[in-house]
Design a protein around this motif. Structure first.
Motif, PDB file in Angstrom:
ATOM      1  N   SER A 131       0.340  -1.346  -0.327  1.00  0.00           N
ATOM      2  CA  SER A 131      -0.101  -0.603  -0.027  1.00  0.00           C
ATOM      3  C   SER A 131       0.882   1.823   0.100  1.00  0.00           C
ATOM      4  O   SER A 131       0.532   1.962  -0.467  1.00  0.00           O
ATOM      5  N   ALA A 132       1.926   1.290   0.678  1.00  0.00           N
ATOM      6  CA  ALA A 132       3.537   2.234   1.117  1.00  0.00           C
ATOM      7  C   ALA A 132       3.556   2.366  -0.415  1.00  0.00           C
ATOM      8  O   ALA A 132       3.809   3.895  -0.836  1.00  0.00           O
ATOM      9  N   VAL A 133       3.933   1.063  -0.676  1.00  0.00           N
ATOM     10  CA  VAL A 133       5.288   2.032  -1.932  1.00  0.00           C
ATOM     11  C   VAL A 133       4.133   1.632  -3.589  1.00  0.00           C
ATOM     12  O   VAL A 133       4.717   2.449  -4.001  1.00  0.00           O
ATOM     13  N   VAL A 134       2.598   1.119  -3.949  1.00  0.00           N
ATOM     14  CA  VAL A 134       2.665   0.678  -5.190  1.00  0.00           C
ATOM     15  C   VAL A 134       2.011   2.151  -5.513  1.00  0.00           C
ATOM     16  O   VAL A 134       1.811   2.536  -6.804  1.00  0.00           O
ATOM     17  N   GLY A 135       0.887   2.740  -4.831  1.00  0.00           N
ATOM     18  CA  GLY A 135       0.896   4.381  -5.144  1.00  0.00           C
ATOM     19  C   GLY A 135      -0.286   4.664  -6.300  1.00  0.00           C
ATOM     20  O   GLY A 135       0.350   4.793  -7.157  1.00  0.00           O
ATOM     21  N   ILE A 136      -1.157   3.965  -5.738  1.00  0.00           N
ATOM     22  CA  ILE A 136      -2.322   3.630  -7.442  1.00  0.00           C
ATOM     23  C   ILE A 136      -3.193   4.315  -7.094  1.00  0.00           C
ATOM     24  O   ILE A 136      -4.289   4.188  -6.547  1.00  0.00           O
ATOM     25  N   GLY A 137      -3.523   5.584  -7.434  1.00  0.00           N
ATOM     26  CA  GLY A 137      -4.680   6.768  -7.141  1.00  0.00           C
ATOM     27  C   GLY A 137      -4.677   6.775  -5.442  1.00  0.00           C
ATOM     28  O   GLY A 137      -3.686   7.426  -4.690  1.00  0.00           O
TER      29      GLY A 137
END
Length: 975
Positions: free
Chosen positions: A397-403
């Protein structure tokens, strides 16, 4: 006449009757029926039928299918039927008395379109057995797994294993070419032999074809037509309780009653395995089998086997990747494959010509499955490529940053990728840890770079790791240090990758410095000191840190220097650079008003001084540390300050005060509470503190207890998995105490442990200590020139590194060895030089023993006649007396006994035996431990010999022994 259900067939008149009425049938159709009847249930190939029915005419195969359709309509749904064996031919079946359809012939042949020849399936023996048993109790089993994992090969092998259980047919339905519902039905129909001429191929017709038949249908490659394959599979099993489904797919079909079997990778060797162990792993066996099928002389030497194991491990044990690699290795050599594996997608091409196109290159296999994902799933997958060893939902959740995607939405996406075999679920914190296979990760990273997202995702990755590794004071107070350490250890590989990117040419300077500042502390904590020093140096080389302009940069530089200084103490020793680094940390901490870093600098400077044998300087720094801890009102640092003070007092020869400090420190210390921020987080100071206490107890005469404490401390350090603490206890306590006690077996074991652990961890200083301890031990029984030369070189090595914590003990033994080799003058010079240095530095714990050794050497010189005998004996007596006074002053009962023995021997040689007993017997009476030590036994022998000379009774020596439990031995000789 032949009865076929409601039909009667007269072969002689070529007539067919149904219910007594003649049935019109063409001559070609009758010829076909006659041939099938005469075959007596055996299979008749299409070629044979065409040859016999149209002997002199070339006709298309569909002519045969038209007449077959006519015959099937004529037979209807009765007990007799014509069975198509796909791609092989036809058989005529009829019912027995019980109504069950049977071959007319005696040996039934099971219909199947499974490939007749397949390559040996290596490493799947257990899986085949397990799945064969599963199909006895489960009607729908789906094999799921990553692309290239071998689902199809395994499914075919299982189907072959259970062939006899399905007398009505085993059919392989290969859905790779299917694209929609109609094409799925068409492929299914073709596989089971449904003829288009008999009517449209529909789901209802296929279900009817299989109705009542005990069949196994292998639905292969379902993932791209998952819904349609699932609907057909469910319809078949619902309408026919005798039918079973074995499906292969990257994801479940998600229908009721489906049993999922995840196909695992082949077994790969661990990194530490060699030779025979590597060859036993199924991935390696597959690799070698495929390579030798191309080149029977494929390399099998030890290095090639090792490289083969490495290649298989890096390919995650994926059979397709291994087979492709083996084919290339047979042509290019295993060394080339191992070297260029990072470019695996270009390298691993050229699969089996009969394989599907997507199975002929590794990239094509992954491209096929990647295109089946939706846009959001693809985005998540490629961004997960930055994680090396795995990740949690929080990390993703912290890294992927999808919108603006929430954590729950990321979790749902992860679940989808797991179900589609892109992500592997692994046991972890809260059982939510996942990872990508290395090959999948390489593919994801390539996609990440292709989409121009590598920099942004790498920055978020570095920021996440910095937050995870940053040790705030609040985090240090948690009681679950082991859990904290395990969590960080799992992210160590990610830390390395993030640092390499951030500090590299394409990275981000700020991110790299900030990440390195927290990383170096962790590398030090887990004993990776060389790596700690390397990353610290790389970050410090950033130009902006050379002359920091901001307070923030100055603090970052101080953090990095502190990590470097801590590591250098074990890599280079207490050399000039190590001292200078800590001095800069100290001045910066004072300038910034950072008292915690000031304490850390004092800690570093203390161990530099103590390791260098500068006892007075170490004691002064320890006192300063204690004062600072008191001013800060920091209970943890105050307790640890007592440890520093206890160590310094011990080496300064103030044993009673040292014992008081260490005893109090150990009584108050609790590992879960007393941790120094940014230093020694994972070190159990109770363990290392007991190592120093063991030295003091040994001097006090509690020698059995001291050795036991030292051994227990070593075991505890290894049990905690802390290489630094383990080596410290070995060097500080177990090895030197074993050598001083002449326990060579224990010393040898300790030295072996030190060699192995320090080499693995890169503790260069302690590797040098291991070598000098070994030459010390050899010199106890071997004083040949070669042995002494090795001893001298090892002494020079530790001296060159500035490590002199054991200087006096080592030099004392070297002096004795020189004298025993006939080089007495050199030995005396060595002792005098060492005593002078002890006076200069304040090291006093061994000074009394050095005086005793000097006295022994003076006695040897006198007996050699190389100097004035009387003067040498007088000097020797003064040395022994001074040594005795020193031992009494320090409270060192052990050295008191040894000094008394040496003085008693001198007196005995001078005819002063009456002075011995009053000196020696009270000292012996104080011992309750170490009664089998050579010094104590030597004292008993002296007392016994004096008693015999006084009484003239050879047996009187028994009565002279004042301490029970001592055994007889030869008298102590200088070692």
């Amino acid at each position: 006449m032949i009865q076929l259900g409601h039909l009667r067939v007269h072969l002689d008149t070529r007539e067919v009757f149904s219910g007594g009425q003649p049935v019109r049938i063409g001559s070609r159709a009758f010829d076909i029926l006659e041939i099938l009847i005469e075959a007596d249930g055996a299979l008749v190939s299409k070629q044979d039928l065409l040859k016999q029915v149209w002997p002199n005419t070339v006709v298309a195969e569909n002519n045969l299918q038209v007449h077959m359709s006519t015959l099937r309509k004529l037979l209807g749904d009765g007990p007799a039927t014509i069975r198509t064996v796909p791609r092989r031919g036809y058989r005529l079946l009829r019912a027995n008395a019980s109504g069950e359809r049977m071959d007319i012939g005696a040996a039934p042949v099971i219909e199947t379109n499974l490939p007749s020849t397949v390559a040996e399936l290596i490493g799947r023996e257990e899986a085949i057995d397990h799945l064969a048993r599963l199909l006895q109790v489960e009607r729908h089993v789906t094999l799921v797994g990553a692309g290239g994992i071998g689902k199809t090969s395994l499914g075919i092998a299982v189907a072959r294993r259970v062939l006899e259980r399905f007398p009505d047919g085993v059919y392989l339905v290969q859905l790779a070419s299917a694209t929609d519902a109609k094409s799925v039905v068409d492929v299914f129909g073709k596989a089971i032999g449904a003829e288009p001429e008999s009517g449209p191929i529909t789901s209802a017709r296929l279900i009817g074809e299989l109705e009542g038949r005990r069949v196994l249908v292998v639905l292969d490659n379902c993932e791209h037509v998952q819904q349609h394959a699932a609907e057909l599979a469910m319809a078949v099993t619902l309408c026919n309780p005798e039918a079973s489904i074995l499906a292969t797919s990257r994801e479940p079909l998600r229908i009721p009653g489906e049993f999922l079997y995840r196909v695992a990778s082949l077994k790969v060797p661990d990194s530490g395995e060699e030779g025979h162990e590597v060859l036993q792993r199924s991935a390696v066996r597959l690799f070698l089998a495929r390579a030798r099928a191309i080149d029977p002389k494929f390399s099998s030497d030890e290095q090639s086997v090792f490289l083969t194991g490495t290649v298989c491990r890096r390919l995650d044990g994926i059979p397709l990747a291994i087979e492709l690699a083996a084919a290339r290795a047979a042509m290019l050599g295993i060394h080339t494959i191992a070297t260029h594996l990072d470019d695996r997608f270009r390298l691993l091409t050229g699969g089996n010509r009969t394989a599907l196109p997507r199975h002929q290159t590794l990239r094509a296999t992954l491209d096929w499955s990647y295109e089946l994902l939706n846009d959001t799933e693809r985005t998540l997958l490629r961004r997960l490529g930055v994680f090396v060893e795995g990740f949690t939902q929080e990390a993703a959740s912290a890294v992927v940053g999808i919108g603006a995607m929430s954590s729950d939405e990321v979790a749902e996406l992860l679940t989808c990728l797991v179900s589609k075999s892109w992500v592997v679920a692994a046991a972890g914190d809260g059982n939510d840890r996942c990872r990508l296979l290395e090959t999948t990760r390489a593919y994801a990273l390539q996609k990440l770079e292709d989409h121009g997202e590598l920099r942004s995702v790498s920055l978020r990755h570095a920021a996440y790791l910095r937050g995870r590794f940053d040790r705030t004071r609040a985090a240090l107070q948690c009681a679950h240090l082991d859990v904290w350490h395990l969590q960080r250890e799992r992210e160590l590989a990610d830390m390395r990758v993030a640092l390499a990117w951030a500090l590299g040419p394409q990275g981000d300077e700020q991110a790299g410095i900030e990440l390195a500042a927290v990383a170096v502390d962790y590398f030090f904590d887990v004993s990776l000191v060389q790596e700690c020093a390397a990353w610290a140096r790389l970050a410090l080389a950033v130009p902006r840190l050379a002359t920091p302009l901001t307070r923030s940069d100055a603090h970052l530089r101080m953090q990095l220097l502190a990590g470097l200084g801590a590591a250098l103490a074990y890599v280079e020793g207490p050399a000039k650079e190590t001292h200078e680094v800590w001095a800069v940390v100290m001045s910066t901490a004072i300038a910034l008003g950072d008292r915690h870093f000031e304490a850390r600098a004092l800690w570093g400077l203390f161990f530099v001084a103590q390791s260098a044998g500068a006892a007075n300087e170490a004691l002064a720094i320890a006192e300063r540390f204690c004062s600072l801890a008191e001013d800060m009102k920091d209970g943890a640092q105050s307790i640890l300050g007592r440890r520093l003070r206890g160590i310094a007092l011990h080496y300064a020869g103030r044993q009673r005060q040292a014992r008081a400090q260490l005893t109090l420190m150990l009584a108050q210390y609790e590992r879960s509470r007393h941790r120094l921020p940014m230093l020694g987080l994972t070190v159990d100071h109770g363990v290392v503190g007991r190592a120093t206490l063991a030295r003091m107890l040994w001097l006090k005469g509690q020698r059995d207890e001291a050795l036991s404490i030292a051994e227990d401390a070593v075991e505890a350090a290894y049990a905690q998995g802390h290489a630094m603490a383990a080596c410290y206890v070995l060097v500080e306590a177990l090895i030197p105490l074993s050598l001083l006690s002449e326990r060579r077996e224990g010393a040898s074991r300790g030295i072996a442990l030190l060699d192995e652990t320090s080499s693995r961890a890169g503790f260069n200083v302690w590797q040098a200590c291991g070598r000098v301890f070994r030459t010390y031990m050899h010199s106890m029984c071997n004083v040949e020139a070669q042995s002494l030369c090795a001893f001298s070189k090892s002494l020079d090595e530790v001296d060159a590194r500035g490590y002199r914590a054991h200087h006096s003990m080592l030099e004392g033994q070297y002096a004795l060895a020189l004298a025993r080799a006939g080089r007495t003058e050199e030995g005396i010079e060595t002792v005098e030089r060492t005593l002078a240095r002890c006076d200069e530095t304040g090291e006093a714990w061994y000074s009394g023993e050095l005086l005793r050794i000097k006295g022994e050497l003076l006695t040897m010189r006198a007996t050699e006649g190389s100097s004035d005998e009387r003067s040498s004996f007088d000097d020797a007596e003064r040395c022994f007396s001074a040594a005795l006074v020193d031992a009494v002053t320090q409270g060192s009962l052990t050295f008191q006994l040894r000094a008394a023995i040496s003085l008693s021997r001198l007196w005995q040689a001078q005819g002063r035996a009456d002075e011995i007993v009053p000196l020696l017997r009270p000292i012996c009476a104080q011992f309750s431990q170490g009664l089998d030590f050579s010094d104590f036994l030597a004292a008993q022998d002296l007392l016994a010999s004096i008693n015999r000379s006084e009484t003239g009774d050879v047996d009187a020596g028994v009565a002279a022994a004042p301490v029970p439990g001592a055994r007889r031995s030869r008298s102590l000789t200088p070692r």
